[in-house]
Design a protein around this motif. Sequence first.
Motif, PDB file in Angstrom:
ATOM      1  N   THR A 139      49.511  37.640  43.437  1.00 15.87           N
ATOM      2  CA  THR A 139      48.349  38.460  44.112  1.00 15.87           C
ATOM      3  C   THR A 139      47.399  37.721  44.544  1.00 15.87           C
ATOM      4  O   THR A 139      46.704  37.225  43.593  1.00 15.87           O
ATOM      5  N   ILE A 140      47.021  37.656  45.871  1.00 16.00           N
ATOM      6  CA  ILE A 140      45.935  37.084  46.447  1.00 16.00           C
ATOM      7  C   ILE A 140      44.890  37.970  46.944  1.00 16.00           C
ATOM      8  O   ILE A 140      45.088  38.379  47.924  1.00 16.00           O
ATOM      9  N   LEU A 141      43.508  37.739  46.341  1.00 19.02           N
ATOM     10  CA  LEU A 141      42.497  38.686  47.076  1.00 19.02           C
ATOM     11  C   LEU A 141      42.126  38.134  48.454  1.00 19.02           C
ATOM     12  O   LEU A 141      41.825  36.880  48.655  1.00 19.02           O
ATOM     13  N   LEU A 142      42.042  39.041  49.483  1.00 23.15           N
ATOM     14  CA  LEU A 142      41.521  38.518  50.673  1.00 23.15           C
ATOM     15  C   LEU A 142      40.428  39.462  51.067  1.00 23.15           C
ATOM     16  O   LEU A 142      39.627  38.621  51.846  1.00 23.15           O
ATOM     17  N   PHE A 157      46.217  36.042  41.282  1.00 26.59           N
ATOM     18  CA  PHE A 157      46.872  36.392  39.942  1.00 26.59           C
ATOM     19  C   PHE A 157      48.384  36.038  40.104  1.00 26.59           C
ATOM     20  O   PHE A 157      49.020  36.369  40.906  1.00 26.59           O
ATOM     21  N   LEU A 158      48.917  35.179  39.249  1.00 22.19           N
ATOM     22  CA  LEU A 158      50.231  34.743  38.937  1.00 22.19           C
ATOM     23  C   LEU A 158      50.695  35.154  37.732  1.00 22.19           C
ATOM     24  O   LEU A 158      50.247  35.236  36.765  1.00 22.19           O
ATOM     25  N   GLN A 159      52.094  35.674  38.018  1.00 26.60           N
ATOM     26  CA  GLN A 159      52.769  36.586  36.719  1.00 26.60           C
ATOM     27  C   GLN A 159      54.325  35.915  36.846  1.00 26.60           C
ATOM     28  O   GLN A 159      54.953  35.857  37.764  1.00 26.60           O
ATOM     29  N   GLY A 200      41.066  43.746  29.113  1.00 26.12           N
ATOM     30  CA  GLY A 200      40.615  43.407  30.697  1.00 26.12           C
ATOM     31  C   GLY A 200      41.669  44.088  31.689  1.00 26.12           C
ATOM     32  O   GLY A 200      42.462  44.768  31.448  1.00 26.12           O
ATOM     33  N   SER A 201      40.818  44.351  32.759  1.00 30.11           N
ATOM     34  CA  SER A 201      41.720  45.009  33.919  1.00 30.11           C
ATOM     35  C   SER A 201      42.050  44.038  35.113  1.00 30.11           C
ATOM     36  O   SER A 201      41.348  42.871  35.336  1.00 30.11           O
ATOM     37  N   PHE A 202      42.939  44.616  35.749  1.00 28.83           N
ATOM     38  CA  PHE A 202      43.440  43.753  37.017  1.00 28.83           C
ATOM     39  C   PHE A 202      42.448  43.937  37.950  1.00 28.83           C
ATOM     40  O   PHE A 202      42.366  45.141  38.791  1.00 28.83           O
ATOM     41  N   ARG A 242      50.069  25.590  41.628  1.00 31.06           N
ATOM     42  CA  ARG A 242      49.519  25.014  42.766  1.00 31.06           C
ATOM     43  C   ARG A 242      48.777  25.817  43.945  1.00 31.06           C
ATOM     44  O   ARG A 242      47.818  25.741  44.591  1.00 31.06           O
ATOM     45  N   THR A 243      49.519  27.226  44.104  1.00 28.38           N
ATOM     46  CA  THR A 243      49.016  28.029  45.147  1.00 28.38           C
ATOM     47  C   THR A 243      47.425  28.713  44.595  1.00 28.38           C
ATOM     48  O   THR A 243      46.721  28.812  45.557  1.00 28.38           O
ATOM     49  N   LEU A 244      47.393  28.845  43.132  1.00 26.37           N
ATOM     50  CA  LEU A 244      46.122  29.156  42.700  1.00 26.37           C
ATOM     51  C   LEU A 244      44.719  28.132  43.081  1.00 26.37           C
ATOM     52  O   LEU A 244      43.924  28.897  43.530  1.00 26.37           O
TER      53      LEU A 244
END
Length: 288
Positions: free
Chosen positions: A86-89, A99-101, A137-139, A268-270
């Motif tokens: 999940t990548i914030l824009l 966020f990587l899972q 913690g929260s997402f 790597r994407t992070l």
Amino acid sequence: MKKILLICISIIMCGSPVFAQSALDIMRRVDDRDDGNSLISRIRMTSYRYAVRDGKSVPAENPRVKVMDFIRKDYGPKEKDHKSITILLEPGRERGISFLQYDYEEVGRDTDQWMYLSALGKVKRIVSGNENEPKTGSFFGSEFNYEDMESYNLADYTYTILGDEIYRKKTCWVIEATPVTRKAVTSNYSRAIMWIDKERDLILKSDLFNRNGRKEKQILYGKIETIEGILVPRKVIVTNLLNQRRTVMAYETIALNRPVEEMFLTRRTLTDKGFRERKLKEYQNVSR
């Protein structure tokens, strides 16, 4: 004596709900329902504190809105292992936070989660304080916690049919899920009650109870549509009943069963901004 036994059996049968299938059978169908072997989507997530006025819940503050891209791919012979990112824009100041899972079907194997904080340029592995505590913690500052984001593993729970009810004009099974010992020690929840559409094998609502037995959250799955032959809830609403906060997760675009490069679902994407942005443009072009 035979008549007495027959009368007793009749009373037991009439006084208790009798179901031809087990709760585990129902949950297996839910788990096996086709959700595509990959998913590419744009999500708008809105969070706010709410108040109850005239019997209705309304925002009590200006909502906080985040826009993100979510990409998932399934793995394994039964496609029960999942990798997702999940990548914030938006908002712009948070762009690139990711966020990587990794979820696993293997019993007893914990989900792996990593958070990348773009402002610090650091990857943080998300773990509990120790092996006998839940993650905290929260997402992305929402009412979803990190456990809520994990894939549901059937073997982590025992199931009981509590009955059936009409919910949103659908006949539903009402099923209680209780974590087994190994899951209970690391879970934020002591049990969950789910309303499952009998016809479509879809969870429509879940009530989650915390470790003290109080009902803490309610999760609603709505705006269910058929996309490329697959049923998809395009809106997920989680309400925290203890702090009166709510998060609405709306899927604005969805593409299923599209190719997803395995390298994209790695750390790597992070950290590699150029690689991340280039691949994101490719995936954004295929979602609708």
